[in-house]
Design a protein around this motif. Structure first.
Motif, short mmCIF file in Angstrom:
data_model
loop_
_atom_site.label_atom_id
_atom_site.label_comp_id
_atom_site.label_asym_id
_atom_site.label_seq_id
_atom_site.Cartn_x
_atom_site.Cartn_y
_atom_site.Cartn_z
N GLY A 1 7.05 3.05 1.84
CA GLY A 1 8.21 2.22 1.61
C GLY A 1 7.88 1.17 0.56
N SER A 2 8.85 0.33 0.28
CA SER A 2 8.68 -0.65 -0.79
C SER A 2 8.60 -2.08 -0.29
N ASP A 3 8.57 -2.27 1.03
CA ASP A 3 8.52 -3.62 1.59
C ASP A 3 7.06 -4.07 1.74
N LEU A 4 6.87 -5.36 1.85
CA LEU A 4 5.55 -5.94 2.07
C LEU A 4 4.98 -5.42 3.39
N VAL A 5 3.69 -5.05 3.37
CA VAL A 5 2.99 -4.58 4.56
C VAL A 5 1.86 -5.56 4.86
N SER B 1 -12.11 -6.37 8.21
CA SER B 1 -11.65 -5.19 8.94
C SER B 1 -10.15 -4.96 8.86
N ALA B 2 -9.39 -5.81 8.16
CA ALA B 2 -7.95 -5.56 8.00
C ALA B 2 -7.78 -4.24 7.26
N ALA B 3 -7.00 -3.33 7.83
CA ALA B 3 -6.82 -2.00 7.23
C ALA B 3 -6.12 -2.12 5.89
N ILE B 4 -6.67 -1.45 4.88
CA ILE B 4 -6.06 -1.44 3.56
C ILE B 4 -5.98 -0.02 3.04
N GLN B 5 -5.11 0.17 2.06
CA GLN B 5 -4.89 1.47 1.43
C GLN B 5 -4.74 1.23 -0.07
N PRO B 6 -4.73 2.30 -0.87
CA PRO B 6 -4.43 2.11 -2.29
C PRO B 6 -3.10 1.37 -2.44
N GLY B 7 -3.09 0.37 -3.27
CA GLY B 7 -1.91 -0.48 -3.44
C GLY B 7 -2.11 -1.86 -2.84
N ASN B 8 -3.11 -2.02 -1.98
CA ASN B 8 -3.43 -3.35 -1.45
C ASN B 8 -4.27 -4.17 -2.43
N SER B 9 -4.94 -3.49 -3.36
CA SER B 9 -5.85 -4.19 -4.28
C SER B 9 -5.13 -5.32 -5.01
N PRO C 1 0.82 -1.22 0.00
CA PRO C 1 0.00 0.00 0.00
C PRO C 1 0.85 1.27 0.00
N LEU C 2 0.32 2.28 -0.68
CA LEU C 2 0.95 3.60 -0.73
C LEU C 2 2.46 3.48 -0.97
N SER C 3 2.81 2.65 -1.93
CA SER C 3 4.22 2.41 -2.26
C SER C 3 4.91 3.74 -2.57
N GLY C 4 6.09 3.90 -2.06
CA GLY C 4 6.82 5.14 -2.23
C GLY C 4 6.64 6.05 -1.03
N LEU C 5 5.41 6.11 -0.52
CA LEU C 5 5.15 6.90 0.68
C LEU C 5 5.48 6.08 1.93
#
Length: 179
Positions: free
Chosen positions: A61-65, A87-95, A55-59
């Motif tokens: 970091g580039s490691d697995l979250v 309910s696991a928190a997700i952000q753009p980039g988790n899709s 998620p939010l790669s670049g912001l």
């Protein structure tokens, strides 16, 4: 479309796409075979899950979250039968990232989160941790339509969080899609 695995960036192409379920099967020439997680036959309400992705790669970091949560409901937005709510928190980039049960089995693919701003405008309340994944039954149908081998399992033994994150790292890659 570009896939990053083990620090290597590789071009990818779409082999099959299903706009209704928002699933795509990618072909990535040069990508070494990754171990495919077993697919659960179905999810259970209340079961613990872990989402993995970039998620939010670049912001961030580039490691697995990874993030923990539970399966909240066996239907998605608008009572969608192809999704589950979690309910696991997700952000753009988790899709497209895996949603795993505590045994490391695939119980869904992360697809969306509820738009908190739009929901607040409609209801006056800010929703928290309302996220969605494609159900394992839909994943199985999609993959079987391409005659891909599947290992279907029932709920099994549990791994600790560190073991689960390590397992996710073995088969989760970063996918970048640009217009």
């Amino acid at each position: 479309i570009e896939v990053t695995s083990a620090g290597q960036k590789l071009p990818a192409s779409v082999r099959k796409r299903d706009a209704v379920t928002d699933l795509a099967l990618l072909e990535v020439p040069g990508l070494p075979a990754l171990p495919a997680p077993a697919l659960r036959r179905q999810a259970q309400v209340g079961e613990a899950v872990m989402a993995a992705g970039y998620p939010l790669s670049g912001l961030l970091g580039s490691d697995l979250v990874v993030t923990d949560g539970i399966v909240n409901a066996l239907s998605g937005l608008g009572n969608s039968a192809s999704q589950l709510q979690m309910s696991a928190a997700i952000q753009p980039g988790n899709s497209g990232g895996p949603l795993l049960d505590r045994g490391g089995h695939l119980v869904g693919l992360v697809v969306a989160k509820l738009n908190a701003v739009a929901t607040m405008a409609m209801t006056g309340d800010i929703p928290q941790n309302v996220n969605f994944a494609i159900k394992p039954e839909m994943l199985a149908l999609f993959l079987q339509s391409e005659n891909l081998p599947l290992v279907l399992v029932e709920q099994g033994h549990s791994l600790d969080t560190q073991q689960l994150a390590s397992r996710a790292r073995t088969f989760t890659v970063k996918v970048d899609c640009r217009p």
